[in-house]
Design a protein around this motif. Structure first.
Motif, short mmCIF file in Angstrom:
data_model
loop_
_atom_site.label_atom_id
_atom_site.label_comp_id
_atom_site.label_asym_id
_atom_site.label_seq_id
_atom_site.Cartn_x
_atom_site.Cartn_y
_atom_site.Cartn_z
N ASP A 147 0.82 -1.22 0.00
CA ASP A 147 0.00 0.00 0.00
C ASP A 147 0.85 1.26 0.00
O ASP A 147 0.43 2.30 -0.54
CB ASP A 147 -0.92 0.02 1.23
N GLU A 148 2.03 1.18 0.62
CA GLU A 148 2.88 2.37 0.72
C GLU A 148 3.83 2.53 -0.46
O GLU A 148 4.59 3.51 -0.51
CB GLU A 148 3.65 2.35 2.04
N ALA A 149 3.80 1.62 -1.42
CA ALA A 149 4.59 1.76 -2.64
C ALA A 149 3.82 2.63 -3.62
O ALA A 149 3.35 2.18 -4.67
CB ALA A 149 4.90 0.39 -3.24
N THR A 150 3.70 3.90 -3.30
CA THR A 150 2.84 4.81 -4.04
C THR A 150 3.47 6.20 -4.09
O THR A 150 4.29 6.54 -3.23
CB THR A 150 1.45 4.89 -3.39
N THR A 151 3.05 7.00 -5.06
CA THR A 151 3.46 8.40 -5.13
C THR A 151 2.37 9.34 -4.62
O THR A 151 2.49 10.56 -4.74
CB THR A 151 3.84 8.80 -6.56
N ASP A 152 1.33 8.77 -4.04
CA ASP A 152 0.24 9.57 -3.46
C ASP A 152 0.72 10.21 -2.16
O ASP A 152 1.12 9.49 -1.23
CB ASP A 152 -0.96 8.66 -3.21
N LEU A 153 0.64 11.51 -2.05
CA LEU A 153 1.14 12.23 -0.88
C LEU A 153 0.11 12.33 0.24
O LEU A 153 0.19 13.23 1.08
CB LEU A 153 1.60 13.63 -1.29
N GLY A 154 -0.82 11.42 0.30
CA GLY A 154 -1.81 11.42 1.37
C GLY A 154 -1.33 10.64 2.57
O GLY A 154 -0.20 10.15 2.63
N THR A 155 -2.20 10.51 3.56
CA THR A 155 -1.95 9.64 4.71
C THR A 155 -3.09 8.64 4.81
O THR A 155 -4.17 8.85 4.24
CB THR A 155 -1.86 10.44 6.03
N THR A 156 -2.86 7.54 5.54
CA THR A 156 -3.89 6.51 5.67
C THR A 156 -4.20 6.27 7.14
O THR A 156 -3.33 6.41 8.01
CB THR A 156 -3.43 5.18 5.04
N ASP A 157 -5.43 5.90 7.40
CA ASP A 157 -5.84 5.61 8.78
C ASP A 157 -5.02 4.47 9.36
O ASP A 157 -4.65 4.50 10.54
CB ASP A 157 -7.33 5.25 8.82
N PHE A 158 -4.73 3.45 8.54
CA PHE A 158 -4.02 2.28 9.05
C PHE A 158 -2.62 2.63 9.55
O PHE A 158 -2.25 2.30 10.68
CB PHE A 158 -3.93 1.20 7.97
N ILE A 159 -1.82 3.29 8.69
CA ILE A 159 -0.45 3.64 9.09
C ILE A 159 -0.46 4.65 10.23
O ILE A 159 0.33 4.54 11.18
CB ILE A 159 0.35 4.17 7.90
N GLN A 160 -1.34 5.61 10.18
CA GLN A 160 -1.41 6.60 11.25
C GLN A 160 -1.79 5.95 12.58
O GLN A 160 -1.29 6.32 13.64
CB GLN A 160 -2.39 7.72 10.88
N HIS A 161 -2.65 4.95 12.53
CA HIS A 161 -3.00 4.19 13.74
C HIS A 161 -1.78 3.46 14.28
O HIS A 161 -1.54 3.44 15.50
CB HIS A 161 -4.14 3.21 13.45
N GLU A 162 -1.00 2.85 13.39
CA GLU A 162 0.21 2.15 13.82
C GLU A 162 1.21 3.12 14.45
O GLU A 162 1.86 2.79 15.46
CB GLU A 162 0.86 1.44 12.62
N LEU A 163 1.32 4.29 13.89
CA LEU A 163 2.22 5.31 14.47
C LEU A 163 1.72 5.76 15.83
O LEU A 163 2.50 5.91 16.79
CB LEU A 163 2.34 6.50 13.52
N GLU A 164 0.43 5.99 15.96
CA GLU A 164 -0.13 6.42 17.25
C GLU A 164 0.04 5.33 18.31
O GLU A 164 0.30 5.63 19.48
CB GLU A 164 -1.60 6.79 17.08
N LYS A 165 -0.09 4.08 17.89
CA LYS A 165 0.11 2.96 18.82
C LYS A 165 1.55 2.93 19.31
O LYS A 165 1.81 2.78 20.52
CB LYS A 165 -0.26 1.65 18.12
N TYR A 166 2.48 3.07 18.42
CA TYR A 166 3.90 3.09 18.79
C TYR A 166 4.20 4.30 19.69
O TYR A 166 4.96 4.19 20.66
CB TYR A 166 4.76 3.14 17.53
N LEU A 167 3.62 5.41 19.36
CA LEU A 167 3.80 6.63 20.16
C LEU A 167 3.36 6.40 21.60
O LEU A 167 4.07 6.74 22.55
CB LEU A 167 3.01 7.77 19.53
N ALA A 168 2.18 5.80 21.77
CA ALA A 168 1.62 5.62 23.10
C ALA A 168 2.34 4.53 23.89
O ALA A 168 2.58 4.68 25.10
CB ALA A 168 0.13 5.28 22.98
N GLU A 169 2.70 3.44 23.22
CA GLU A 169 3.24 2.28 23.95
C GLU A 169 4.76 2.34 24.15
O GLU A 169 5.25 1.86 25.18
CB GLU A 169 2.88 0.99 23.19
N VAL A 170 5.48 2.93 23.22
CA VAL A 170 6.94 2.91 23.28
C VAL A 170 7.53 4.27 23.63
O VAL A 170 8.36 4.38 24.53
CB VAL A 170 7.54 2.42 21.93
N ILE A 171 7.09 5.33 22.95
CA ILE A 171 7.72 6.64 23.12
C ILE A 171 7.18 7.38 24.33
O ILE A 171 7.95 7.95 25.13
CB ILE A 171 7.53 7.51 21.86
N LEU A 172 5.87 7.38 24.51
CA LEU A 172 5.25 8.21 25.55
C LEU A 172 4.33 7.40 26.49
O LEU A 172 3.19 7.81 26.74
CB LEU A 172 4.43 9.33 24.89
#
Length: 380
Positions: free
Chosen positions: A294-319
């Motif tokens: 899905d991320e092998a694209t030239t579309d400069l948007g964001t996706t709910d799935f990847i943003q959710h994964e980032l937020e999960k990592y943010l909450a569990e590992v970073i903060l």
């Protein structure tokens, strides 16, 4: 009715050029810089399809990095030790070049050091120590440091990270402001007499015996003696034969967080996650390894799935100790270019047509060195 070009415009802005560079990101502008250094009399125009560079140059995390330990170990296994060292040396030299030509305050450069986080069950302590010793021995001729990396587990608790078993530190990395660096580089090349024109897309390249003709999406075209393509992830529209796969890197930025306990550049999972403290906010990017296709694209948007994964990592590992103390204020993405291996493609494509592309997500560091290489291939 289509706009007609005046004689004044035809003989200045749209006059025949010695060199046209497609792409005004880091590689394109550094290439213009080195070409002008080699021959100040060259007539050079840089053409950019966006209002500003629209790939990754101003849409990254602002890392001044030559690679995390696990990334380099993996690259040695997949590319071979020699190629890994070649690319790492290019990155390291590139960071030195940036500091040579631009002051720290000018580009917000800070040699803050870097870290890599290892979660439980990723690697044993013994294997990690072995990898550190292996990398330090190989990198000493490049970095001149006896210990490029060191185990820094004692810092885990003070930095407040969760799910982290080991921490590897290097004092040789830092961060910078990508926008300020690109602006400073733009001003430098314009001061050398390079023309930079935006909002122009090159739609076709036609080479003849005497010149190269470039068709655009505007009511005018360009002609040049030599052409340099520096469009990275977007190159296949012009040079479809090249081994380039686009890779979107999604990013989020939190609101300011009081007493944020860490500073530096941080990597994990072979560089697929990366974060930093940006003015007491967490800038976090990555997670494309959760959805490669899905991320092998030239579309400069964001996706709910990847943003959710980032937020999960943010909450569990970073903060993990800052729950309900921040909000996500910005989200964006940039488009990187990868291929079968991480070595950049720097070569002559055809008569008087050259390319410098495929920066593999480390264009900030690679671009000064890659640009000097390709400038050296081109005629004065």
């Amino acid at each position: 009715m289509a706009m007609q070009i005046s004689i004044w415009e035809k003989e200045t802005f749209f006059a025949h050029q010695d060199v046209v560079i497609i792409g005004s990101g880091f590689v394109g502008l550094w290439s213009a810089f080195y070409l002008k250094k080699k021959n100040p009399k060259l007539k050079i125009t840089v053409v950019e399809k966006g209002v500003i560079p629209s790939g990754a140059s101003t849409r990254n995390a602002g890392f001044a990095t030559f690679g995390s330990l696990s990334e380099l170990v993996w690259d040695a296994q997949t590319m071979g030790t020699d190629k890994m060292l070649e690319v790492t040396e290019m990155r390291f030299k590139g960071l030195q070049r940036i500091q040579k030509y631009f002051g720290k305050k000018e580009i917000d450069f800070e040699p803050c050091g870097g870290y890599e986080l290892y979660e439980e069950n990723i690697v044993s302590t013994e294997k990690l120590k072995e990898n550190i010793a292996y990398a330090n021995t190989l990198l000493k001729p490049i970095t001149s440091a006896k210990k490029t990396y060191r185990l820094a587990d004692e810092k885990i608790s003070e930095l407040g990270f969760g799910k982290t078993k080991h921490l590897v530190e290097t004092k040789l990395e830092g961060y910078l402001h990508s926008g300020k660096l690109l602006q400073a580089l733009l001003q430098k090349v314009q001061g050398m007499g390079v023309a930079v024109m935006t909002g122009i897309e090159i739609t076709n390249i036609n080479s003849t015996d005497k010149k190269i003709e470039l068709t655009t999406n505007q009511p005018f075209n360009f002609s040049t003696d030599q052409l340099l393509v520096c469009t990275n992830a977007f190159t296949k529209t012009l040079l479809p034969e090249l081994d380039i796969v686009p890779a979107r890197g999604q990013i989020l930025l939190t609101s300011p967080i009081k007493n944020l306990p860490f500073k530096g550049t941080f990597h994990s999972n072979e560089g697929f996650y990366y974060f930093r403290n940006l003015d007491n906010r967490v800038l976090l990017g990555g997670a494309r390894n959760k959805a490669f296709a899905d991320e092998a694209t030239t579309d400069l948007g964001t996706t709910d799935f990847i943003q959710h994964e980032l937020e999960k990592y943010l909450a569990e590992v970073i903060l993990p100790h800052f729950q309900n103390q921040y909000a996500i204020e910005q989200r964006w993405s940039g488009i990187m270019a990868f291929g079968a291996e991480k070595t950049p493609i720097v070569k002559q494509v055809s008569d008087n047509v050259f390319c410098a592309v495929r920066m593999s997500g480390v264009g900030v560091a690679l671009s000064p060195v890659v640009a000097q290489q390709v400038a050296g291939m081109m005629r004065d």
